[in-house]
Write a protein that holds these residues in place. Structure first.
Motif, short mmCIF file in Angstrom:
data_model
loop_
_atom_site.label_atom_id
_atom_site.label_comp_id
_atom_site.label_asym_id
_atom_site.label_seq_id
_atom_site.Cartn_x
_atom_site.Cartn_y
_atom_site.Cartn_z
N THR A 214 -14.74 -11.00 33.07
CA THR A 214 -14.02 -12.18 32.58
C THR A 214 -14.61 -13.48 33.12
OG1 THR A 214 -12.41 -12.04 34.39
CG2 THR A 214 -11.87 -10.89 32.34
N HIS B 115 -5.30 -10.82 30.24
CA HIS B 115 -6.26 -9.87 29.70
C HIS B 115 -5.69 -8.47 29.81
CE1 HIS B 115 -9.35 -13.11 30.36
NE2 HIS B 115 -9.80 -12.58 29.24
N MET C 212 -11.61 -6.97 25.14
CA MET C 212 -10.36 -7.27 25.81
C MET C 212 -9.37 -7.92 24.86
SD MET C 212 -11.49 -8.51 29.58
CE MET C 212 -12.20 -7.33 30.73
N ASP D 96 -13.79 -11.35 25.18
CA ASP D 96 -12.43 -11.51 24.69
C ASP D 96 -12.41 -11.29 23.18
OD1 ASP D 96 -11.56 -12.11 27.19
OD2 ASP D 96 -11.44 -14.28 26.88
#
Length: 1010
Positions: free
Chosen positions: A821, A894, A882, A978
């Protein structure tokens, strides 16, 4: 505090008694900035070692069994001689013991050692149970190795460059925030965030030792790896010289821009760095055979240029601060040596930002200025003393300083504005400043340590004490009126924004206005005792038994202890078996435990008067303003739909309610089994199997429920999945009145299914979620690897090293930072914010590179010309698709779930006339496993160098042209992961490249030495 000191004194007494009871010793590792020579001679013979360059002489008498040991030797070239025998050249290397057995007639038994030229070096160090790679400055000069410590560390097997934006290096699957770096025994590791370290220019270093596992109890506070470096020093001969290192921007290939559907979203092609460094140095005697100096000054001019991501602004920077460094070596007597190492790496970079038109490559008016300052003064004073023939001591005291300062002349008038991908482009720069924070932090470590070594027959006893006081003095706040920064992001109507609320109907973008302030002085104290017995059970079998006791004490802004961990016992056991008895073949192994301290960033963000207010608004477009004749954009705020200050309300608060009172430390257990063999005088090979297991984590977790019901939001530093002891309401009268214990593997987080009952005199959680999970999962990280290595030592003609590592790094926790992330705030990851963030989150971790191949070598064509090459190839890390949220929780962190149906009200009821009874419970999620979205590509980096050397009387001239990333591979090392930035939203940038390999570039080095 008194109790802690009492425990430490009791531990010291126990270790001292252990020292008395272990009264017997052989040969093993030397202390951090030195080496040793050991072996056998005729019983009672006087064995003398001399450094011809400094006049240093040290002698010992071989014992009744013929054993001798010469410890605490500064690395270098020596002559070794037993009385009545002939002298022989010996190379002493950093952190190693060179074994030389002297026969009864004083000659050298060459079968036990490797002879390169006229000097003896280790073929196989049968006295060591460590896994370490030694690399000298001379070896590096023969190869195209980038001129920084991290590039040296990456030469070792199992070490990889970090792939996220915060950099760093990963040892054996660990995160980049778990390593330790030493220079002349001084710990120069960044203790604020643990990702970086204080670094000197390359020509200040003489030798490096990269420890990748099984290291001695002398080293601690790391669950990754250790880089142990030694600075250059002087001798009896005067030498001086100068070196020019030139890396013009014209020798750098153009960086590649990134496109999506033909639209550029990351602009890199205008990013360059022009760097010129010129150093002058001198070394020699102040008093012959007694006092020596090495001094260096480096002038630097570095000019970086870059654009912002969308190519609408252009940054031009300049840095021209110099570096100074020195070492002084005083041989007070034959038995006492004093060394001073000091350097200053202060550096300031001034940057001006201009308006820019990418299509026409036109630089416009200046928009803003900013500056940054880094570095500081570092020093270490070390006294080495040979107290008796068998007992030696080393005492070191030093200081490390790291400044981090950023600011701008526009700080008072201009708020910082940024926007995520997909936000409408206003056509002018965002905001009138590129400086987010007015930031001023000074980190200072004061370190004291004492190390002892005592040879007692078949035993070598090593013990010592190590203390660090780490202080961060910080003042920080956002720039502009009100100290507020604005972030504009895309979303969908009805989406859930973390810690905010629901996006109003009709809004596809929103604004987060954030006010963030903190200041204070924050201290952490770390101290340790260690003892190690290296027992030669037989002449060919060494057993290494070590024990390290540690304490960590972190303090808040008022100087009060709020995280304290003691009674940390780290046992380490190793063995080395000289299979043939001739020093050519060894089987070795070790098992050990390693503890990781809490970074100072936690003191600041958990124990400081932190104000973190986040207010959320709909986005009503851009307002265009003008400053100094230049237009800029700021967001127009729509309706407010959220506010949160649960990360900090501006007070220190009662930390008893925010920190586990009985916290367990982060630690890792390691098991290694290896084999090494010298095939002949130059060739050797080895194999190593490694297993590492991370057993714990410290992170911020969101406790929203106790036995008294839902408590709102309380962020607590704790051990996820373990028992938590915090100050709270024990009798459910609404007032905090005592400590209560929550088993976070079973409870602590509110869900609609929560249910407590008073059973057998205590509140017991009897409910469950639909998953059967009632609390946090425990952190897991397993690293398994097989390493193979082949080495040919330099013999004046050529050298070669090859390694292959097959590894697996799997679990649900990378470590104190999150690469996947791109989150580098150590110890405050999102991984354990609530029990569902990591639900079903097991899989390959971010530093899981299944295959690593490393090659390096050099070849001399003749006396003047030589070539070098390096290859670093590793398979790509895993990609995770995610999401946010999950079927069991309203929070939108997340997650490993993707919403696939009824994600928002608009999706559930595209035609409002059909009715509108939608709720978040109608969402349908699918599991998206960690690493299930494929792998990033292989990263292959090839370096090539060509060097010319020639002597002109008293002068030695050398020139080296190096090319890095020869093939100009610019593969992605990190991609956007993401898939679902908001519930029901799909990010078109998912899986697209973000960070790339650096482009090909050339560098010319010219040196003249006298």
């Amino acid at each position: 505090m008194k109790a802690s000191h009492s425990k430490f004194r009791r531990a010291a007494l126990c270790i001292a008694l252990g020292a008395c009871l272990s009264a017997t010793t052989p040969a093993v590792l030397a202390q951090s900035a030195t080496g040793a020579v050991t072996g056998r001679a005729e019983a009672g013979a006087r064995v003398t070692i001399t450094n011809p360059e400094t006049g240093f002489t040290r002698g010992v008498t071989a014992g009744a069994d013929g054993r001798y040991r010469l410890p605490l030797l500064p690395p270098g070239q020596y002559t070794l001689q037993a009385e009545g025998g002939q002298p022989v050249g010996v190379t002493v290397t950093l952190g190693n013991a060179t074994t030389v057995n002297l026969a009864g007639d004083g000659t050298t038994e060459l079968a036990t050692v490797q002879v390169v030229g006229s000097r003896i070096v280790n073929a196989v160090d049968v006295t060591s149970t460590e896994s370490a790679t030694n690399i000298t400055a001379q070896e590096i000069a023969r190869m195209p190795v980038e001129r920084n410590v991290s590039s040296v560390a990456v030469l070792a097997p199992g070490v990889a460059q970090g792939s996220a934006g915060f950099g760093g290096i990963s040892f054996g699957g660990s995160s980049v925030a778990e390593n330790a770096f030493y220079l002349n025994g001084l710990n120069v590791t960044d203790f604020y965030n643990r990702v970086g370290f204080s670094e000197a220019p390359f020509d200040f270093y003489n030798e490096f030792q990269v420890k990748t596992g099984g290291y001695s109890v002398e080293f601690g506070r790391t669950t990754g790896g250790v880089v142990n470096a030694l600075a250059k020093s002087g001798s009896n001969e005067f030498h001086y010289g100068a070196k020019l290192v030139w890396g013009p921007s014209d020798w750098e290939a153009s960086r590649r821009d990134s496109y999506l559907d033909g639209e550029r979203y990351l602009t890199r092609s205008k990013d360059t760095t022009d760097a010129t460094r010129l150093n002058a140095w001198a070394s020699g005697p102040i008093i012959r055979d007694r006092l020596f100096f090495f001094a260096m000054y480096e002038g630097r001019k570095v000019e970086p240029e870059s654009t912002n991501n969308v190519g609408t602004s252009f940054n031009r920077g300049e840095s021209d601060d110099g570096f100074w460094g020195t070492t002084l070596d005083w041989q007070i007597t034959e038995n006492n040596l004093l060394n001073l190492m000091a350097f200053s790496n202060d550096n300031r970079t001034d940057t001006t930002t201009y308006a820019y038109d990418f299509d026409t490559d036109t630089v416009g008016d200046a928009l803003s200025d900013r500056y940054s300052e880094t570095g500081g003064t570092n020093w270490a004073l070390t006294w080495s003393s040979y107290l008796t023939n068998s007992l030696s001591m080393k005492v070191m005291h030093g200081s490390m300083e790291r400044n981090s300062i950023t600011g701008s002349p526009n700080d008072a008038d201009c708020n910082y504005v940024s926007a995520g991908s997909g936000v409408p482009d206003p056509g002018v720069p965002l905001g009138c400043t590129n400086n987010l924070s007015i930031y001023d932090r000074n980190d200072e470590r004061k370190q004291t340590r004492a190390d002892f070594e005592w040879s007692l027959g078949d035993h070598l006893l090593r013990f010592g004490y190590d203390r660090e006081v780490n202080t961060s003095d910080l003042s920080q706040g956002y720039s502009g009126p009100g100290g507020v920064s604005y972030l504009v992001s895309t979303t969908t109507p009805g989406a859930q924004i973390p810690d905010a609320g629901t996006v109003p109907p009709g809004y596809t973008e929103y604004v987060r206005a954030r006010r963030y302030e903190i200041f204070g002085e924050f201290e952490s104290n770390n101290q340790a005792l260690y003892i190690e017995d290296s027992w030669s059970i037989t002449p060919n079998f060494l057993l290494n038994l070590g024990l390290r006791y540690e304490e960590f004490d972190n303090k808040d802004a008022e100087g009060n202890t709020y995280i304290e961990m003691d009674d940390m016992i780290a046992p380490r056991v190793g063995f080395s078996w000289d299979l043939r008895g001739d020093g050519t073949t060894k089987l070795f192994g070790n098992a050990g435990r390693y503890y990781l301290p809490v970074a100072n960033v936690i003191n600041i963000k958990q124990g400081g008067a932190l104000l973190d207010e986040r207010t959320f608004y709909g986005f009503d477009g851009w307002e265009i303003s003008e400053r100094d004749g230049v237009q800029y954009a700021t967001p127009i705020l729509g309706p407010q739909f959220g506010f949160s200050n649960d990360q900090g309300d501006g007070t220190v608060g009662d930390l008893r309610a925010e920190v586990d009172a009985d916290m367990d430390p982060v630690y890792q257990d390691e098991l290694i089994l290896g084999f090494q063999q010298a095939l002949n005088e130059t060739w050797s090979w080895g194999a190593r199997g490694i297993y590492r297991r991370l057993e714990n984590a410290i992170d911020d977790i969101n406790i929203t429920a106790t036995h008294c019901g839902r408590v709102g939001s309380s962020w607590v530093m704790a051990n996820p999945g373990e028992e938590l002891t915090i100050w709270g309401d024990t009798d459910c009268d609404g007032t905090a009145d005592g400590y209560l214990t929550i088993d976070t593997s079973q409870a602590g987080y509110w869900t609609e299914a929560d249910n407590y009952e008073f059973i057998d005199g205590e509140w017991t959680y009897v409910g469950s979620t639909p998953t059967g999970q009632r609390g946090w999962v425990k952190p897991k990280r397993d690293y398994k690897a097989l390493e193979l290595q082949l080495d040919r030592a330099w013999d004046g003609k050529w050298a070669f090293n090859a390694s292959y590592t097959l590894s697996w790094s799997e679990g649900n926790a990378e470590g104190p930072v999150n690469t996947d992330t791109n989150f580098g705030d150590t110890g405050r990851t999102e991984n354990f914010d609530d029990p569902f963030v990591n639900y079903r989150g097991d899989g390959p971790l971010a530093n899981d590179h299944r295959h690593q191949i490393k090659l390096r070598g050099s070849y001399a064509f003749n006396d003047n010309w030589r070539a070098g090459a390096t290859v670093d190839a590793r398979s790509g890390g895993p990609i995770t698709a995610m999401g946010v949220g999950n079927p069991y929780n309203w929070k939108s962190y997340h997650s490993y779930y993707i919403c696939v149906e009824n994600c928002t009200r608009d999706q559930a009821f595209p035609n409002p006339e059909e009715g509108d009874t939608w709720s978040t419970a109608d969402r349908v999620f699918e599991h998206s496993p960690r690493g299930d979205a494929g792998r990033m590509p292989w990263i292959v980096d090839i370096g090539l160098s060509l060097a010319y050397e020639r002597s002109f009387g008293a002068a030695d001239f050398s020139a080296k042209l190096a090319v890095y990333n020869l093939l100009n591979n610019q593969k992605p090392v990190w991609v956007y992961q993401d898939l679902e930035p908001g519930v029901g939203d799909r990010d078109p940038y998912f899986g697209k490249e973000r960070f790339l390999q650096g482009p090909r570039y050339g560098q010319l080095t010219l040196a003249l030495e006298f």
